[in-house]
Design a protein around this motif. Sequence first.
Motif, PDB file in Angstrom:
ATOM      1  N   VAL A 109       0.841  -1.205   0.000  1.00 29.37           N
ATOM      2  CA  VAL A 109       0.000   0.000   0.000  1.00 29.37           C
ATOM      3  C   VAL A 109       0.873   1.251   0.000  1.00 29.37           C
ATOM      4  O   VAL A 109       0.642   2.196  -0.766  1.00 29.37           O
ATOM      5  CB  VAL A 109      -0.952  -0.004   1.213  1.00 29.37           C
ATOM      6  CG1 VAL A 109      -1.671   1.331   1.331  1.00 29.37           C
ATOM      7  CG2 VAL A 109      -1.975  -1.125   1.075  1.00 29.37           C
ATOM      8  N   PHE A 110       1.904   1.264   0.844  1.00 31.66           N
ATOM      9  CA  PHE A 110       2.831   2.400   0.866  1.00 31.66           C
ATOM     10  C   PHE A 110       3.478   2.604  -0.492  1.00 31.66           C
ATOM     11  O   PHE A 110       3.602   3.738  -0.985  1.00 31.66           O
ATOM     12  CB  PHE A 110       3.907   2.171   1.932  1.00 31.66           C
ATOM     13  CG  PHE A 110       3.571   2.729   3.274  1.00 31.66           C
ATOM     14  CD1 PHE A 110       4.060   3.958   3.675  1.00 31.66           C
ATOM     15  CD2 PHE A 110       2.757   2.027   4.156  1.00 31.66           C
ATOM     16  CE1 PHE A 110       3.747   4.478   4.922  1.00 31.66           C
ATOM     17  CE2 PHE A 110       2.441   2.539   5.398  1.00 31.66           C
ATOM     18  CZ  PHE A 110       2.933   3.766   5.797  1.00 31.66           C
ATOM     19  N   ASP A 111       3.897   1.514  -1.096  1.00 32.09           N
ATOM     20  CA  ASP A 111       4.606   1.609  -2.374  1.00 32.09           C
ATOM     21  C   ASP A 111       3.700   2.187  -3.469  1.00 32.09           C
ATOM     22  O   ASP A 111       4.124   3.075  -4.222  1.00 32.09           O
ATOM     23  CB  ASP A 111       5.107   0.222  -2.785  1.00 32.09           C
ATOM     24  CG  ASP A 111       5.894   0.266  -4.082  1.00 32.09           C
ATOM     25  OD1 ASP A 111       6.965   0.895  -4.101  1.00 32.09           O
ATOM     26  OD2 ASP A 111       5.404  -0.294  -5.085  1.00 32.09           O
ATOM     27  N   VAL A 112       2.457   1.712  -3.550  1.00 33.03           N
ATOM     28  CA  VAL A 112       1.551   2.169  -4.603  1.00 33.03           C
ATOM     29  C   VAL A 112       1.129   3.622  -4.364  1.00 33.03           C
ATOM     30  O   VAL A 112       1.131   4.444  -5.296  1.00 33.03           O
ATOM     31  CB  VAL A 112       0.306   1.261  -4.686  1.00 33.03           C
ATOM     32  CG1 VAL A 112      -0.684   1.812  -5.695  1.00 33.03           C
ATOM     33  CG2 VAL A 112       0.727  -0.153  -5.072  1.00 33.03           C
ATOM     34  N   ILE A 113       0.792   3.953  -3.118  1.00 32.83           N
ATOM     35  CA  ILE A 113       0.343   5.324  -2.823  1.00 32.83           C
ATOM     36  C   ILE A 113       1.447   6.321  -3.124  1.00 32.83           C
ATOM     37  O   ILE A 113       1.216   7.379  -3.736  1.00 32.83           O
ATOM     38  CB  ILE A 113      -0.103   5.427  -1.345  1.00 32.83           C
ATOM     39  CG1 ILE A 113      -1.356   4.576  -1.104  1.00 32.83           C
ATOM     40  CG2 ILE A 113      -0.360   6.882  -0.970  1.00 32.83           C
ATOM     41  CD1 ILE A 113      -2.565   5.032  -1.880  1.00 32.83           C
ATOM     42  N   ARG A 114       2.649   6.017  -2.711  1.00 37.35           N
ATOM     43  CA  ARG A 114       3.754   6.952  -2.924  1.00 37.35           C
ATOM     44  C   ARG A 114       4.242   6.977  -4.364  1.00 37.35           C
ATOM     45  O   ARG A 114       5.075   7.812  -4.725  1.00 37.35           O
ATOM     46  CB  ARG A 114       4.895   6.611  -1.973  1.00 37.35           C
ATOM     47  CG  ARG A 114       4.548   6.963  -0.533  1.00 37.35           C
ATOM     48  CD  ARG A 114       5.642   6.630   0.436  1.00 37.35           C
ATOM     49  NE  ARG A 114       5.302   7.128   1.782  1.00 37.35           N
ATOM     50  CZ  ARG A 114       6.012   6.884   2.873  1.00 37.35           C
ATOM     51  NH1 ARG A 114       7.109   6.136   2.791  1.00 37.35           N
ATOM     52  NH2 ARG A 114       5.637   7.368   4.034  1.00 37.35           N
ATOM     53  N   ALA A 115       3.721   6.063  -5.187  1.00 32.60           N
ATOM     54  CA  ALA A 115       4.015   6.107  -6.619  1.00 32.60           C
ATOM     55  C   ALA A 115       2.925   6.841  -7.402  1.00 32.60           C
ATOM     56  O   ALA A 115       3.200   7.488  -8.412  1.00 32.60           O
ATOM     57  CB  ALA A 115       4.170   4.689  -7.173  1.00 32.60           C
ATOM     58  N   GLU A 116       1.667   6.767  -6.930  1.00 32.86           N
ATOM     59  CA  GLU A 116       0.544   7.358  -7.657  1.00 32.86           C
ATOM     60  C   GLU A 116       0.257   8.798  -7.257  1.00 32.86           C
ATOM     61  O   GLU A 116       0.077   9.665  -8.107  1.00 32.86           O
ATOM     62  CB  GLU A 116      -0.724   6.507  -7.445  1.00 32.86           C
ATOM     63  CG  GLU A 116      -0.663   5.116  -8.046  1.00 32.86           C
ATOM     64  CD  GLU A 116      -0.626   5.141  -9.557  1.00 32.86           C
ATOM     65  OE1 GLU A 116      -1.229   6.068 -10.145  1.00 32.86           O
ATOM     66  OE2 GLU A 116       0.009   4.255 -10.146  1.00 32.86           O
ATOM     67  N   VAL A 117       0.204   9.079  -5.966  1.00 33.75           N
ATOM     68  CA  VAL A 117      -0.198  10.410  -5.491  1.00 33.75           C
ATOM     69  C   VAL A 117       0.761  11.513  -5.942  1.00 33.75           C
ATOM     70  O   VAL A 117       0.307  12.607  -6.321  1.00 33.75           O
ATOM     71  CB  VAL A 117      -0.366  10.401  -3.957  1.00 33.75           C
ATOM     72  CG1 VAL A 117      -0.621  11.813  -3.428  1.00 33.75           C
ATOM     73  CG2 VAL A 117      -1.515   9.482  -3.579  1.00 33.75           C
ATOM     74  N   PRO A 118       2.091  11.317  -5.936  1.00 32.52           N
ATOM     75  CA  PRO A 118       2.973  12.403  -6.397  1.00 32.52           C
ATOM     76  C   PRO A 118       2.768  12.803  -7.856  1.00 32.52           C
ATOM     77  O   PRO A 118       3.296  13.830  -8.282  1.00 32.52           O
ATOM     78  CB  PRO A 118       4.375  11.813  -6.172  1.00 32.52           C
ATOM     79  CG  PRO A 118       4.200  10.853  -5.056  1.00 32.52           C
ATOM     80  CD  PRO A 118       2.858  10.234  -5.291  1.00 32.52           C
TER      81      PRO A 118
END
Length: 312
Positions: A113-122
């Motif tokens: 979850v951390f990996d995907v969120i920090r890849a999509e939101v920025p």
Amino acid sequence: MSIIIYVVLFLSVVILLSSLFVVRQQTAAIIERFGRFHSIRQSGLNIKIPLVDRVAGRLSLKIQQLDVLVETKTLDDVFVKLKVSVQYMVIREKVYDAFYRLDYPHEQITSFVFDVIRAEVPKMKLDDVFVRKDDIANAVKAELNDYMTDYGFDIIKTLVTDIDPDAQVKAAMNRINASEREKIAAQYEGDAQRILIVEKAKAEAESKRLQGQGIADQRREIARGLEESVEVLNRVGINSQEASALIVVTQHYDTLQSLGEETNSNLILLPNSPQAGSDMLNQMVASFTASNQIGEIIKRQEREQGLKNKKQ
């Protein structure tokens, strides 16, 4: 001898009881024999060999939820916290993989979850994060499914349940929204005032038009009445000039009479002496006579000038 029998019976009961175990509904039990995986038991009453088999663990087959709080930065450099809820369950046919291949599935899911969120939101601006939160949730689910299915977990649903920007950013957003609403309110108030002014001007213009029309009608009727009065006086031998003077004097006395009837009137008509009427009549007759004489002189001069022009 009887003691030995009682001991044997007691040990038999203990062994029998230790060989029985219950697995609750929507739960799977993993049985190991001498430390090695042996079988998976489903819900109900089950039997195992005492001292040989043991229940290594139990896995719930219900849908579970894991809440993950992630802090990251948007494309417009705003720090924001996202709360992602992951709903998952153990696949009944892959209980072995779920139990033996992952020690801490919660930590694995959290890491993804951390990996995907920090890849999509920025990649998004703050406003887009609110609008496209479903896209973020779908991206998390797709990534988790690709990985966690191999380990016996099925990702049912992922939800972005909360988006919390930095406190200063929220305060600035609230000020912007308040300013926009005040601007819209001011525009509506201005439009309302402009409509009131326009309608008031239209009403005043219509009032003036009707007032002017009324005055014109009044004067037209007065002129018609004077014309009829002059015609009546002419029939009894009074010429137009004398008739006009007589009418003016009559109106003067009518006005004085109407003023006398009004007890609360502060109007004073000047001059108001008793001989004012006769003086006014004499002045008007003299004015008409002088006017006629001047007119005759002008006509005579015009005739003489016309004769001279013909001779020339």
